[in-house]
Every structure is written in structure tokens, then in C-alpha cells.
Scaffold this motif. Structure first.
Motif, PDB file in Angstrom:
ATOM      1  N   PHE A 167      -3.977  -0.600 -21.576  1.00 17.72           N
ATOM      2  CA  PHE A 167      -2.921  -1.483 -22.057  1.00 17.72           C
ATOM      3  C   PHE A 167      -1.874  -1.663 -20.972  1.00 17.72           C
ATOM      4  O   PHE A 167      -1.484  -0.702 -20.306  1.00 17.72           O
ATOM      5  N   ALA A 168      -1.418  -2.894 -20.774  1.00 27.30           N
ATOM      6  CA  ALA A 168      -0.403  -3.172 -19.758  1.00 27.30           C
ATOM      7  C   ALA A 168       0.438  -4.367 -20.191  1.00 27.30           C
ATOM      8  O   ALA A 168       0.008  -5.179 -21.009  1.00 27.30           O
ATOM      9  N   LEU A 169       1.619  -4.465 -19.620  1.00 26.33           N
ATOM     10  CA  LEU A 169       2.514  -5.592 -19.881  1.00 26.33           C
ATOM     11  C   LEU A 169       2.680  -6.387 -18.605  1.00 26.33           C
ATOM     12  O   LEU A 169       3.208  -5.888 -17.616  1.00 26.33           O
ATOM     13  N   GLY A 170       2.219  -7.617 -18.653  1.00 29.68           N
ATOM     14  CA  GLY A 170       2.363  -8.504 -17.511  1.00 29.68           C
ATOM     15  C   GLY A 170       3.611  -9.356 -17.659  1.00 29.68           C
ATOM     16  O   GLY A 170       4.574  -8.974 -18.323  1.00 29.68           O
ATOM     17  N   GLY A 180      -7.441  -3.675 -22.187  1.00 29.52           N
ATOM     18  CA  GLY A 180      -8.711  -3.471 -21.500  1.00 29.52           C
ATOM     19  C   GLY A 180      -8.567  -3.645 -20.000  1.00 29.52           C
ATOM     20  O   GLY A 180      -7.835  -4.516 -19.531  1.00 29.52           O
ATOM     21  N   THR A 181      -9.281  -2.800 -19.256  1.00 27.46           N
ATOM     22  CA  THR A 181      -9.166  -2.790 -17.797  1.00 27.46           C
ATOM     23  C   THR A 181      -9.445  -4.153 -17.180  1.00 27.46           C
ATOM     24  O   THR A 181      -8.695  -4.627 -16.329  1.00 27.46           O
ATOM     25  N   GLU A 182     -10.526  -4.802 -17.599  1.00 26.01           N
ATOM     26  CA  GLU A 182     -10.866  -6.103 -17.022  1.00 26.01           C
ATOM     27  C   GLU A 182      -9.797  -7.145 -17.329  1.00 26.01           C
ATOM     28  O   GLU A 182      -9.403  -7.924 -16.462  1.00 26.01           O
ATOM     29  N   ILE A 218      -6.649  -6.556 -17.932  1.00 26.06           N
ATOM     30  CA  ILE A 218      -5.449  -6.203 -17.171  1.00 26.06           C
ATOM     31  C   ILE A 218      -5.558  -6.753 -15.750  1.00 26.06           C
ATOM     32  O   ILE A 218      -4.648  -7.419 -15.257  1.00 26.06           O
ATOM     33  N   GLN A 219      -6.675  -6.508 -15.091  1.00 26.20           N
ATOM     34  CA  GLN A 219      -6.834  -6.971 -13.715  1.00 26.20           C
ATOM     35  C   GLN A 219      -6.807  -8.498 -13.624  1.00 26.20           C
ATOM     36  O   GLN A 219      -6.140  -9.061 -12.755  1.00 26.20           O
ATOM     37  N   LYS A 220      -7.500  -9.174 -14.523  1.00 28.74           N
ATOM     38  CA  LYS A 220      -7.493 -10.640 -14.511  1.00 28.74           C
ATOM     39  C   LYS A 220      -6.109 -11.190 -14.852  1.00 28.74           C
ATOM     40  O   LYS A 220      -5.636 -12.147 -14.248  1.00 28.74           O
ATOM     41  N   GLY A 221      -5.461 -10.561 -15.832  1.00 32.87           N
ATOM     42  CA  GLY A 221      -4.133 -11.010 -16.240  1.00 32.87           C
ATOM     43  C   GLY A 221      -3.097 -10.856 -15.144  1.00 32.87           C
ATOM     44  O   GLY A 221      -2.288 -11.758 -14.905  1.00 32.87           O
ATOM     45  N   PHE A 222      -3.116  -9.717 -14.471  1.00 35.38           N
ATOM     46  CA  PHE A 222      -2.182  -9.515 -13.365  1.00 35.38           C
ATOM     47  C   PHE A 222      -2.454 -10.517 -12.248  1.00 35.38           C
ATOM     48  O   PHE A 222      -1.526 -11.017 -11.617  1.00 35.38           O
ATOM     49  N   GLY A 223      -3.722 -10.817 -11.997  1.00 29.62           N
ATOM     50  CA  GLY A 223      -4.065 -11.838 -10.999  1.00 29.62           C
ATOM     51  C   GLY A 223      -3.490 -13.196 -11.379  1.00 29.62           C
ATOM     52  O   GLY A 223      -2.931 -13.904 -10.542  1.00 29.62           O
ATOM     53  N   ARG A 224      -3.603 -13.559 -12.665  1.00 24.55           N
ATOM     54  CA  ARG A 224      -3.026 -14.827 -13.139  1.00 24.55           C
ATOM     55  C   ARG A 224      -1.502 -14.809 -13.018  1.00 24.55           C
ATOM     56  O   ARG A 224      -0.894 -15.809 -12.624  1.00 24.55           O
ATOM     57  N   MET A 262      -1.243   2.083  -8.341  1.00 20.65           N
ATOM     58  CA  MET A 262      -1.085   1.101  -7.265  1.00 20.65           C
ATOM     59  C   MET A 262      -2.372   0.334  -6.979  1.00 20.65           C
ATOM     60  O   MET A 262      -2.335  -0.802  -6.541  1.00 20.65           O
ATOM     61  N   ASN A 263      -3.513   0.933  -7.233  1.00 19.73           N
ATOM     62  CA  ASN A 263      -4.762   0.340  -6.777  1.00 19.73           C
ATOM     63  C   ASN A 263      -5.650  -0.230  -7.886  1.00 19.73           C
ATOM     64  O   ASN A 263      -6.727  -0.720  -7.610  1.00 19.73           O
ATOM     65  N   ASN A 264      -5.226  -0.153  -9.128  1.00 23.15           N
ATOM     66  CA  ASN A 264      -6.059  -0.657 -10.205  1.00 23.15           C
ATOM     67  C   ASN A 264      -5.310  -1.586 -11.114  1.00 23.15           C
ATOM     68  O   ASN A 264      -4.219  -1.779 -11.186  1.00 23.15           O
TER      69      ASN A 264
END
Length: 110
Positions: A38-41, A48-50, A52-58, A108-110
Motif C-alpha cells: 500500500f502506498a500514497l501517490g 499492490g506492488t505492481e 505502486i510502481q506503475k502509479g508512481f511512474g504515472r 528507495m529502490n522499489n
């Protein structure tokens, strides 16, 4: 709450301007820990990890669209992500020798 970027014309901006944007994972910043699920962008929660990574990229790629309202080149103002990262206090006493920085490295890396 996201701050609006002002609409500025070229003569209001001048030359040589760079937008030094800051960006963080809000949950990691507030809790001083990282959560793999879980993360807040930027105004959005990601599960979900995937996602989170896609959302942060967006989130980060959306900076480019915001800069198109600054200046008159039509291409936008250059962006320098001036600050991103994690809270410095994710490890209880980071200044002591022998601290384990695995949580910091993961954040920092994920």
C-alpha cells in the motif's frame, strides 16, 4: 492536496527557468516505514506492488504535462526532480555504526 501550476506566459517566466519539483511516497514519509502492498501517490492510493510502481511512474511522468502551462515554448519548462527519497529516520539511530539499512534501501529502490 495537489498545488496547481500557474499559467505563465514567456515574458512572465523569463529565460533559464527550471521547475524543481519535489516528490515522495506519502505513506512512507508519514510513517517512516515502507509498505510493500500500500502506498500514497500524488492524490491516489495504490494497492499492490505492481500498481505502486506503475502509479508512481504515472505520478512522476505527469510533471511534464504540468510544465506545459509555464512559458511559451509549447514544450514546457525543463523539470529537475529536486528532491525525492525517504525519511532519514526510518532506522532508529542511523548515525550509529552497524545499523541495518535494508528498509531504507527497499524504500528507495522499489
Amino acid at each position: 492536496q495537489q498545488t496547481e501550476v500557474p499559467n505563465l506566459e514567456g515574458d512572465e517566466v523569463g529565460t533559464g527557468i527550471v521547475w524543481a519539483k519535489h516528490w515522495y511516497d506519502g505513506l512512507t514519509l508519514m510513517t517512516q516505514t515502507t509498505n510493500k502492498l500500500f502506498a500514497l501517490g500524488t492524490g491516489t492510493a495504490y494497492i499492490g506492488t505492481e500498481n505502486i510502481q506503475k502509479g508512481f511512474g504515472r505520478d512522476i511522468s505527469s510533471f511534464h504535462n504540468s510544465t506545459k502551462r509555464i512559458g511559451d515554448t509549447g514544450n514546457g519548462t525543463p523539470i529537475l526532480v529536486g528532491e525525492c527519497g525517504i525519511p532519514f529516520n526510518m532506522t532508529p539511530e542511523p548515525w550509529l555504526p552497524g545499523q541495518n539499512f535494508d528498509r531504507c534501501n527497499y524504500a528507495m529502490n522499489n
